[in-house]
Motif scaffolding. Sequence first.
Motif, PDB file in Angstrom:
ATOM      1  N   GLU A   1       0.819  -1.325  -0.109  1.00  0.00           N
ATOM      2  CA  GLU A   1      -0.019  -0.018   0.029  1.00  0.00           C
ATOM      3  C   GLU A   1       0.821   1.257  -0.082  1.00  0.00           C
ATOM      4  O   GLU A   1       0.498   2.152  -0.459  1.00  0.00           O
ATOM      5  CB  GLU A   1      -0.801   0.044   1.332  1.00  0.00           C
ATOM      6  N   SER A   2       2.052   1.325   0.832  1.00  0.00           N
ATOM      7  CA  SER A   2       2.844   2.480   0.708  1.00  0.00           C
ATOM      8  C   SER A   2       4.002   2.201  -0.189  1.00  0.00           C
ATOM      9  O   SER A   2       4.941   3.076  -0.290  1.00  0.00           O
ATOM     10  CB  SER A   2       3.025   2.763   2.033  1.00  0.00           C
ATOM     11  N   ALA A   3       4.077   1.006  -1.012  1.00  0.00           N
ATOM     12  CA  ALA A   3       5.214   0.987  -2.046  1.00  0.00           C
ATOM     13  C   ALA A   3       6.464   0.901  -1.233  1.00  0.00           C
ATOM     14  O   ALA A   3       7.413   1.418  -1.867  1.00  0.00           O
ATOM     15  CB  ALA A   3       5.047   1.943  -3.164  1.00  0.00           C
ATOM     16  N   THR A   4       6.557   0.298  -0.189  1.00  0.00           N
ATOM     17  CA  THR A   4       7.808   0.150   0.775  1.00  0.00           C
ATOM     18  C   THR A   4       8.320  -1.137   0.889  1.00  0.00           C
ATOM     19  O   THR A   4       7.512  -2.281   1.101  1.00  0.00           O
ATOM     20  CB  THR A   4       7.450   0.902   2.075  1.00  0.00           C
ATOM     21  N   MET A   5       9.601  -1.308   0.934  1.00  0.00           N
ATOM     22  CA  MET A   5      10.354  -2.701   1.240  1.00  0.00           C
ATOM     23  C   MET A   5      11.411  -2.319   2.116  1.00  0.00           C
ATOM     24  O   MET A   5      12.291  -1.243   2.093  1.00  0.00           O
ATOM     25  CB  MET A   5      10.781  -3.074   0.121  1.00  0.00           C
ATOM     26  N   VAL A   6      11.552  -3.182   3.092  1.00  0.00           N
ATOM     27  CA  VAL A   6      12.588  -3.040   4.191  1.00  0.00           C
ATOM     28  C   VAL A   6      13.607  -4.211   3.996  1.00  0.00           C
ATOM     29  O   VAL A   6      12.966  -5.414   3.885  1.00  0.00           O
ATOM     30  CB  VAL A   6      12.066  -3.033   5.478  1.00  0.00           C
ATOM     31  N   ALA A   7      14.823  -3.950   3.965  1.00  0.00           N
ATOM     32  CA  ALA A   7      15.853  -5.224   3.794  1.00  0.00           C
ATOM     33  C   ALA A   7      16.914  -5.256   4.657  1.00  0.00           C
ATOM     34  O   ALA A   7      17.513  -4.352   5.308  1.00  0.00           O
ATOM     35  CB  ALA A   7      16.540  -5.180   2.260  1.00  0.00           C
ATOM     36  N   GLU A   8      17.128  -6.324   5.420  1.00  0.00           N
ATOM     37  CA  GLU A   8      18.226  -6.599   6.321  1.00  0.00           C
ATOM     38  C   GLU A   8      19.478  -7.194   5.668  1.00  0.00           C
ATOM     39  O   GLU A   8      19.466  -8.181   4.882  1.00  0.00           O
ATOM     40  CB  GLU A   8      17.648  -7.635   7.311  1.00  0.00           C
ATOM     41  N   LEU A   9      20.362  -6.368   5.699  1.00  0.00           N
ATOM     42  CA  LEU A   9      21.758  -6.943   4.983  1.00  0.00           C
ATOM     43  C   LEU A   9      22.819  -7.279   6.090  1.00  0.00           C
ATOM     44  O   LEU A   9      23.072  -6.488   6.975  1.00  0.00           O
ATOM     45  CB  LEU A   9      22.528  -5.798   4.259  1.00  0.00           C
ATOM     46  N   LEU A  10      23.160  -8.242   6.178  1.00  0.00           N
ATOM     47  CA  LEU A  10      23.842  -8.947   7.223  1.00  0.00           C
ATOM     48  C   LEU A  10      25.547  -9.168   6.808  1.00  0.00           C
ATOM     49  O   LEU A  10      25.882  -9.475   5.722  1.00  0.00           O
ATOM     50  CB  LEU A  10      23.301 -10.708   7.463  1.00  0.00           C
ATOM     51  N   PHE A  11      26.240  -8.768   7.888  1.00  0.00           N
ATOM     52  CA  PHE A  11      27.740  -8.838   7.516  1.00  0.00           C
ATOM     53  C   PHE A  11      28.068 -10.273   8.010  1.00  0.00           C
ATOM     54  O   PHE A  11      27.398 -10.749   8.524  1.00  0.00           O
ATOM     55  CB  PHE A  11      28.421  -7.788   8.383  1.00  0.00           C
ATOM     56  N   ASP A  12      29.260 -10.397   7.468  1.00  0.00           N
ATOM     57  CA  ASP A  12      29.926 -11.694   7.877  1.00  0.00           C
ATOM     58  C   ASP A  12      30.586 -11.898   9.485  1.00  0.00           C
ATOM     59  O   ASP A  12      30.787 -13.089   9.904  1.00  0.00           O
ATOM     60  CB  ASP A  12      31.125 -12.135   6.744  1.00  0.00           C
ATOM     61  N   ARG A  13      30.492 -10.719   9.865  1.00  0.00           N
ATOM     62  CA  ARG A  13      30.819 -10.871  11.417  1.00  0.00           C
ATOM     63  C   ARG A  13      30.480  -9.781  12.037  1.00  0.00           C
ATOM     64  O   ARG A  13      29.809  -8.556  11.498  1.00  0.00           O
ATOM     65  CB  ARG A  13      32.432 -10.860  11.576  1.00  0.00           C
ATOM     66  N   ARG A  14      30.414  -9.655  13.362  1.00  0.00           N
ATOM     67  CA  ARG A  14      30.315  -8.496  14.261  1.00  0.00           C
ATOM     68  C   ARG A  14      31.626  -7.527  14.272  1.00  0.00           C
ATOM     69  O   ARG A  14      32.613  -7.928  14.424  1.00  0.00           O
ATOM     70  CB  ARG A  14      30.112  -8.802  15.672  1.00  0.00           C
ATOM     71  N   LEU A  15      31.375  -6.229  13.898  1.00  0.00           N
ATOM     72  CA  LEU A  15      32.400  -5.116  13.763  1.00  0.00           C
ATOM     73  C   LEU A  15      32.956  -4.813  15.251  1.00  0.00           C
ATOM     74  O   LEU A  15      32.131  -4.722  16.070  1.00  0.00           O
ATOM     75  CB  LEU A  15      32.250  -4.041  13.035  1.00  0.00           C
ATOM     76  N   THR A  16      34.179  -4.722  15.324  1.00  0.00           N
ATOM     77  CA  THR A  16      34.863  -3.989  16.522  1.00  0.00           C
ATOM     78  C   THR A  16      34.549  -2.461  16.299  1.00  0.00           C
ATOM     79  O   THR A  16      34.332  -1.965  15.243  1.00  0.00           O
ATOM     80  CB  THR A  16      36.275  -4.269  16.680  1.00  0.00           C
ATOM     81  N   GLU A  17      34.681  -1.871  17.682  1.00  0.00           N
ATOM     82  CA  GLU A  17      34.672  -0.415  17.566  1.00  0.00           C
ATOM     83  C   GLU A  17      35.664   0.307  16.883  1.00  0.00           C
ATOM     84  O   GLU A  17      36.914  -0.055  17.130  1.00  0.00           O
ATOM     85  CB  GLU A  17      34.706   0.025  19.085  1.00  0.00           C
ATOM     86  N   GLY A  18      35.237   1.050  15.890  1.00  0.00           N
ATOM     87  CA  GLY A  18      36.209   1.709  15.126  1.00  0.00           C
ATOM     88  C   GLY A  18      36.486   1.106  13.814  1.00  0.00           C
ATOM     89  O   GLY A  18      37.015   1.865  12.824  1.00  0.00           O
ATOM     90  N   GLU A  19      36.125  -0.018  13.569  1.00  0.00           N
ATOM     91  CA  GLU A  19      36.359  -0.954  12.581  1.00  0.00           C
ATOM     92  C   GLU A  19      35.547  -0.250  11.200  1.00  0.00           C
ATOM     93  O   GLU A  19      34.320  -0.089  11.262  1.00  0.00           O
ATOM     94  CB  GLU A  19      35.983  -2.485  12.735  1.00  0.00           C
TER      95      GLU A  19
END
Length: 319
Positions: free
Chosen positions: A211-229
């Motif tokens: 109805e609102s022509a909207t799509m939400v996508a989840e893009l997954l990284f291969d790992r959890r990032l460290t702070e500042g990475e």
Amino acid sequence: MSTESTAPSPELDATLVEALRYGPFPRALRTAIAHRGLSLARLGAHLDRMGVHVGQSTLSYWQRGLRHPEVPRALSALRALERVLVLPPDSLVVLVGPRTRPAPDRQVVGSFVEFGAMWSGSAALLSELDVPDEATQCNGELSMLSVHDMITIDQHRSQRSSTTRMVVQANTAGPDRYIAMYHADDASSVESCVVRTAEGCRTGRIRRHVESATMVAELLFDRRLTEGERHVFCFSLHDEPARPTPGTNRTFREPSGEYLLQIAFHRKAMPARCTSYFRLRDDTEPTQSEDLVCGIGGVASAYFSRVGRGLAGIAVDWD
């Protein structure tokens, strides 16, 4: 296309960051002046040396909310204030904006955004992806350093695909995904839109609201990032819209890094005109615009070296 990031300048204290983020303009200006410890007379003198003349009474009216700067006429003064007060580019400009409305027949430009409160149906979609109700928390653990969007137009003047490459930096330890939202030109095309991932990410959950022509996508990284990475990832959308595209834009919620937007046209569907623009909101006139040339290969390119809060895009005229 629209993207929004949430990375305030580290030199600013929490009170000023909040004032710049949520406004209103008088509060933000008043807080910034106090943070710098300048009198209005000193502030006016700094502006004079930059060749920008704003009366002390006008500054007083602005910070008390008794008068309102008018963009684009006051744009140079606002940008000078940002430099004198050592604020992020466009941090004051975005809180003002012109008081104009678009023409009634103005087409809505298709957008790719990351914060979901902009269209009806988006809140429910984001909740299904475990995104907090507060829109500012969506992708809030990531700062956007660089974005490159490449849009492909087919022989029918329709947007066939868009490829996005991003460079982000983790503000804290732990982020492992990016949430994106696509708002299609028409409701029918959002059902057929396909997300494909390349380096740096894989496709997670996808939710659609026709109805609102909207799509939400989840893009997954291969790992959890460290702070500042820093992390680079790429994804693309493949669409089948039923009408010629009026252009595209990306929305930046916070001042960000560089942005390159390119549109590649089919040799049998070249535009009459392409114009790059930056506007503070979708319902305002551009604060900057520039005619673009389609170079070799029929590609129009718009480069933004540092992006403030607002919409950066390319408008396409076919006739």
